[in-house]
Design a protein around this motif. Structure first.
Motif, mmCIF file in Angstrom:
data_model
loop_
_atom_site.group_PDB
_atom_site.id
_atom_site.type_symbol
_atom_site.label_atom_id
_atom_site.label_comp_id
_atom_site.label_asym_id
_atom_site.label_seq_id
_atom_site.Cartn_x
_atom_site.Cartn_y
_atom_site.Cartn_z
ATOM 1 N N SER A 39 0.855 -1.184 0.000
ATOM 2 C CA SER A 39 0.000 0.000 0.000
ATOM 3 C C SER A 39 0.894 1.239 0.000
ATOM 4 O O SER A 39 2.093 1.184 0.301
ATOM 5 N N THR A 40 0.303 2.380 -0.358
ATOM 6 C CA THR A 40 1.056 3.633 -0.504
ATOM 7 C C THR A 40 0.573 4.642 0.525
ATOM 8 O O THR A 40 -0.632 4.797 0.743
ATOM 9 N N VAL A 41 1.518 5.335 1.155
ATOM 10 C CA VAL A 41 1.200 6.384 2.119
ATOM 11 C C VAL A 41 1.751 7.701 1.571
ATOM 12 O O VAL A 41 2.915 7.794 1.182
ATOM 13 N N LYS A 42 0.890 8.722 1.565
ATOM 14 C CA LYS A 42 1.267 9.999 0.968
ATOM 15 C C LYS A 42 0.984 11.135 1.935
ATOM 16 O O LYS A 42 -0.046 11.148 2.615
ATOM 17 N N LEU A 43 1.894 12.113 1.968
ATOM 18 C CA LEU A 43 1.717 13.320 2.769
ATOM 19 C C LEU A 43 1.157 14.443 1.907
ATOM 20 O O LEU A 43 1.303 14.446 0.681
ATOM 21 N N SER A 44 0.555 15.425 2.548
ATOM 22 C CA SER A 44 -0.028 16.554 1.834
ATOM 23 C C SER A 44 1.030 17.416 1.158
ATOM 24 O O SER A 44 0.708 18.222 0.287
ATOM 25 N N ASN A 45 2.315 17.264 1.527
ATOM 26 C CA ASN A 45 3.374 18.026 0.859
ATOM 27 C C ASN A 45 3.877 17.330 -0.406
ATOM 28 O O ASN A 45 4.814 17.803 -1.044
ATOM 29 N N GLY A 46 3.262 16.194 -0.771
ATOM 30 C CA GLY A 46 3.620 15.507 -2.005
ATOM 31 C C GLY A 46 4.507 14.305 -1.824
ATOM 32 O O GLY A 46 4.635 13.479 -2.738
ATOM 33 N N THR A 70 -2.350 10.233 3.967
ATOM 34 C CA THR A 70 -3.349 9.415 3.274
ATOM 35 C C THR A 70 -2.747 8.075 2.896
ATOM 36 O O THR A 70 -1.627 8.016 2.370
ATOM 37 N N VAL A 71 -3.482 7.001 3.155
ATOM 38 C CA VAL A 71 -3.055 5.663 2.764
ATOM 39 C C VAL A 71 -3.993 5.159 1.672
ATOM 40 O O VAL A 71 -5.208 5.376 1.722
ATOM 41 N N SER A 72 -3.428 4.516 0.659
ATOM 42 C CA SER A 72 -4.226 4.016 -0.456
ATOM 43 C C SER A 72 -3.729 2.648 -0.883
ATOM 44 O O SER A 72 -2.545 2.314 -0.734
ATOM 45 N N LEU A 76 -9.317 0.079 -3.324
ATOM 46 C CA LEU A 76 -9.925 0.309 -2.010
ATOM 47 C C LEU A 76 -10.065 1.809 -1.754
ATOM 48 O O LEU A 76 -9.287 2.613 -2.280
ATOM 49 N N PRO A 77 -11.045 2.210 -0.945
ATOM 50 C CA PRO A 77 -11.188 3.634 -0.622
ATOM 51 C C PRO A 77 -9.966 4.152 0.138
ATOM 52 O O PRO A 77 -9.378 3.439 0.956
ATOM 53 N N GLU A 78 -9.597 5.407 -0.137
ATOM 54 C CA GLU A 78 -8.489 6.022 0.584
ATOM 55 C C GLU A 78 -8.903 6.373 2.009
ATOM 56 O O GLU A 78 -10.083 6.596 2.289
ATOM 57 N N GLN A 79 -7.911 6.432 2.924
ATOM 58 C CA GLN A 79 -8.142 6.871 4.296
ATOM 59 C C GLN A 79 -7.147 7.982 4.618
ATOM 60 O O GLN A 79 -5.985 7.921 4.206
ATOM 61 N N ALA A 93 0.677 7.484 13.167
ATOM 62 C CA ALA A 93 -0.636 7.346 12.510
ATOM 63 C C ALA A 93 -0.736 5.928 11.953
ATOM 64 O O ALA A 93 -0.052 5.590 10.981
ATOM 65 N N ASP A 94 -1.535 5.121 12.615
ATOM 66 C CA ASP A 94 -1.783 3.758 12.145
ATOM 67 C C ASP A 94 -3.088 3.712 11.355
ATOM 68 O O ASP A 94 -4.031 4.464 11.631
ATOM 69 N N PHE A 95 -3.148 2.802 10.398
ATOM 70 C CA PHE A 95 -4.333 2.663 9.558
ATOM 71 C C PHE A 95 -4.759 1.202 9.479
ATOM 72 O O PHE A 95 -3.912 0.292 9.514
ATOM 73 N N VAL A 96 -6.052 0.993 9.331
ATOM 74 C CA VAL A 96 -6.605 -0.337 9.095
ATOM 75 C C VAL A 96 -7.416 -0.259 7.806
ATOM 76 O O VAL A 96 -8.427 0.459 7.729
ATOM 77 N N LEU A 97 -6.981 -0.967 6.764
ATOM 78 C CA LEU A 97 -7.672 -0.932 5.478
ATOM 79 C C LEU A 97 -9.005 -1.662 5.554
ATOM 80 O O LEU A 97 -9.177 -2.596 6.334
#
Length: 783
Positions: A39-46, A70-72, A76-79, A93-97
């Motif tokens: 999966s890919t994790v992206k910051l608002s700064n690019g 943001t994780v994608s 699947l929908p982004e979070q 920041a942990d995420f559960v897809l």
């Protein structure tokens, strides 16, 4: 453990290097507690990173401030979460897809080629970001995962997944198909006009959209068919380094090499780059013929800030080879199908010295600017050009069952260019309690074409006919013979220019949360400068201007919210009609040809389990031109009418893990009501088209990724001539693939036309024999 230790050490190192910087780290898992690797994790700064095999990610050297993370994961929908980071601080920041590990494995191995919610939506169909269930128009989507599984190489191969679409192809090789009783041969690229003089290699294509029915309200007259349009979406750059290299081989010495390389230039600043390359060479199943192609398709995007995004993409495609001959019949032949003629399916009556050279190029610049939370400005400029650096097309005309005239259409040079500028203002706002989604647009398009054409054999015999009972005694037509004939002629270049100026507005108005109405209108003004010739220096009388208004209306009612909707539409299409010089030397001007469609149906979306679209349509065409005999002379008059009606069904589903299918059926009944050929069907249009593709892949165990795909296309008979006396027979095309997919590589094998059927495809004028049984094999490495 080792991966975790390395991550901890890298964090400690980063912190020790810059005590004033911050850090964000976390873990991404699935709903069943599994690891969400890839999966890919992206910051608002690019900036962006990939989640490692242990499920961890980390961003170091962050300036103090607030970040949206943001994780994608594809399909699947982004979070997203918002965090604040101070100097020398660490945030987590942990995420559960919203999927389990089995679903992620399935996505990685067999892709999301039948995903409903993530694939069916389109910003191009309505020029608005509305969902399929909210759109009163019918459209289909073929995405790259299905294209890969079917090992499709050209755009026309993807049409086998489109309800009611019967294959076609122009003489010069531009892709087209018959739909709803009409042929569509122009193609949009990322929603903008092209001017192709070649086919389209799918190596650069992310997905193919086919939009059904007359669509002139949003797309104009010059590029649209009354049966629908094709819009192919090219691959765009993304935030992380990656790509794929592949090699394929197959029947008749086919060799193919492709590369898809995504290489961000400065990912943290939003400057991204992607390059797609393809090289292919193949001989033909006939005794003469070969083809070689080269594709170069770069794409770059730049997220300037949170409001402005710029993108520039292009493609350059070159073709060198022998153009397949077109087969047709002379009047009074007295035969009803090619089966009754003396011919060898693998005999071309062509020669490998007649090498044609064709090229197509496209460039698209786009600027998206967020004016406010409610409005977006979208500015697009596209240039499409192509040409023939010698194009030789044989027309084989059967005079008797064993005597064939060989006429040759020669384009010794050509330049063509189309410029398309478009400005859209896209809004999503409320008036009182009523939601409106609106696009207001301006559209300018100009066309330029300069071509030199000679028809060798039309109007008088030039080359000796082929005697099928004595082919060794039939002279071979070589390039030297053609050059000798051309040297006797003094042919100038024909030049045509035209431009259209258009404005349109479309609004989706939510009456309630279940009922919505669409209303659209286009104003179009075309200015055609007619045809001139560089030899005669005479400008003909065929300059004309035309103005048209094109409306569209639609209603949608969701029976089950976000599950099932009923829809109905009225759509208008129009075609600009040039004037004609009559036998008495007078000149006649005409009104635009019109098509009006009424359509209704139902759309169903049940997650990825089942998707369906069922529709019935009725299209009436008016203002058609036809020939009328007056005083023993043929005059061109306006007033012909045509009716086309039918229904289409599309079914897509994933009933259980690993198994997917897409099936469609289209029935069309069309006839000319008045004018020429009253009561007859349009040439090349079959009544029945049935397509199905199903595949199954193992998603667990030691053989995980091993799969099988099987598909069949049935096309009923069609007519080659306007009098409906000569029939192209019905045919079944059975294809099968075996594949082994892994996250890092894939191996594929395909058999095409397994039943070894002989069949012909019409372009509305001629028919061309298609490939018998053949095979392909490919291997790909993903990085």
């Amino acid at each position: 453990m080792l991966c975790c230790l390395l991550t901890f050490l890298s964090i400690g190192t980063a912190q020790s290097q810059n005590a004033n910087s911050g850090l964000i780290q976390g873990k991404v898992t699935t709903i069943d507690g599994g690891i969400a690797a890839y999966s890919t994790v992206k910051l608002s700064n690019g900036r962006s990173v990939r989640v490692d095999k242990e499920g961890h990610y980390v961003f170091t050297d962050l300036k103090p401030g607030k970040y949206v993370i943001t994780v994608s994961f594809v399909g699947l929908p982004e979070q997203s979460k918002t965090l604040s980071v101070g100097a020398g601080e660490s945030a987590v920041a942990d995420f559960v897809l919203s999927a389990d590990g089995e679903t992620l494995d399935e996505i990685l191995i067999i892709g999301q080629k039948y995903a409903i919610t993530s694939k069916k939506e389109s910003e191009y169909v309505a020029r608005l970001p509305i969902k399929n269930l909210d759109n009163p128009q019918v459209y289909s989507v073929v995405d790259k995962e299905l294209i890969k599984e079917q090992m499709a190489l050209t755009l026309e191969e993807s049409f086998r997944n489109v309800p009611g679409a019967a294959p076609s192809k122009t003489g010069a090789g531009m892709p087209s198909f018959f739909s709803r009783g009409f042929q569509t041969s122009e193609n949009f690229r990322n929603g903008m006009a092209t001017y192709l003089r070649t086919g389209i290699d799918l190596a650069q294509v992310e997905r193919v959209e086919t939009i059904k029915g007359p669509t002139s309200t949003l797309f104009g007259a010059q590029m649209t068919s009354f049966g629908g349009i094709v819009n192919y979406i090219t691959k765009k750059p993304y935030e992380t380094f990656g790509g794929e290299l592949s090699y394929g081989m197959g029947s008749w010495d086919m060799n193919r090499l492709t590369a898809d390389i995504n290489a961000p230039i400065v990912a943290e600043e939003g400057l991204l780059f992607r390059l797609n390359l393809a090289r292919q060479k193949e001989n033909t199943f006939q005794d003469q013929g070969n083809n070689a192609t080269v594709l170069v398709a770069p794409s770059i995007s730049y997220q300037v800030n949170d409001r402005l995004k710029l993108s520039l993409d292009a493609d350059f495609y070159a073709v060198r080879g022998i153009t397949p001959a077109g087969w047709t019949i002379a009047g009074g032949l007295g035969k009803t199908s090619f089966d009754q003629l003396h011919l060898d399916y693998r005999q071309s009556l062509n020669d490998n010295s007649l090498v044609s050279r064709q090229s197509s190029s496209n460039v698209l610049f786009q600027a998206d600017y967020k004016l406010s939370d409610k409005w977006l400005s979208q500015t697009k400029y596209a240039w499409g050009g192509g040409g023939y650096d010698d194009l030789y097309i044989f027309d084989m005309i059967w005079k008797t069952d064993s005597l064939v005239d060989r006429t040759l259409r020669v384009f010794t040079d050509e330049e063509s260019a189309r410029k398309n500028f478009q400005q859209n203002f896209i809004g999503d706002f409320k008036i009182g309690q009523f939601r409106n989604r609106m696009v207001i647009g301006l559209d300018y398009m100009s066309n330029y074409r300069k071509t030199r054409y000679d028809g060798l054999g039309y109007g008088g015999t030039v080359f000796a006919p082929a005697q099928l009972y004595n082919l060794p005694g039939t002279p071979v037509i070589r390039i030297e013979n053609v050059h000798a004939e051309l040297a006797k002629r003094n042919t100038g270049q024909n030049i045509t220019k035209e431009a259209s100026y258009s404005a349109y507005v479309s609004d989706v108005f939510n009456v309630t949360d279940r009922l919505s109405a669409m209303a659209s209108l286009r104003f179009d003004r075309i200015i055609n400068e007619g045809l001139s010739n560089t030899l005669t220096r005479v400008h003909r009388k065929d300059r004309y201007n035309q103005t048209a208004l094109s409306p569209k209306f639609g209603l949608v009612y969701e029976i089950l919210k976000e599950r099932v909707s009923l829809f109905a539409n009225y759509m208008n299409g129009f075609k600009n009609v040039p004037g004609r010089e009559q036998p008495d030397k007078t000149y006649s001007f005409f009104k635009p040809q019109r098509a009006n469609q009424l359509e209704g149906g139902v759309k169903v979306e049940l997650s990825d389990l089942f998707n369906a679209t069922l529709s019935y349509y009725n299209i009436d065409v008016t203002n058609s031109l036809y020939t009328e005999m007056r005083d023993k002379m043929n005059y061109t008059v306006q007033g012909g009418t045509q009716n086309s009606k039918g229904f289409e069904v599309e079914l897509i589903g994933k009933p259980f893990t690993g198994f997917n299918y897409v099936a469609s059926y289209g029935y069309n009944d069309n006839e000319f009501i008045s004018g020429a050929n009253v009561g007859k069907r349009a040439v090349g249009t079959p009544a029945h088209v049935l397509n199905i593709w199903a595949s199954y892949a193992l998603t667990g165990g030691r053989a995980k990724g091993l799969g099988l795909g099987v598909g069949n296309s049935y096309i009923s008979e069609a007519y080659l001539d306007a009098a409906n006396t000569f029939t192209l027979g019905a045919y079944n095309l059975l294809d099968a693939t075996v594949f082994y997919n892994r996250p890092k590589y894939s191996v594929r094998l395909k058999a095409n036309n397994v039943l070894d059927k002989k069949y012909w495809v019409s372009d509305g004028y001629y028919a061309r024999p298609q490939k018998p049984f053949n095979f392909m094999a490919s291997v790909a490495y993903k990085f």
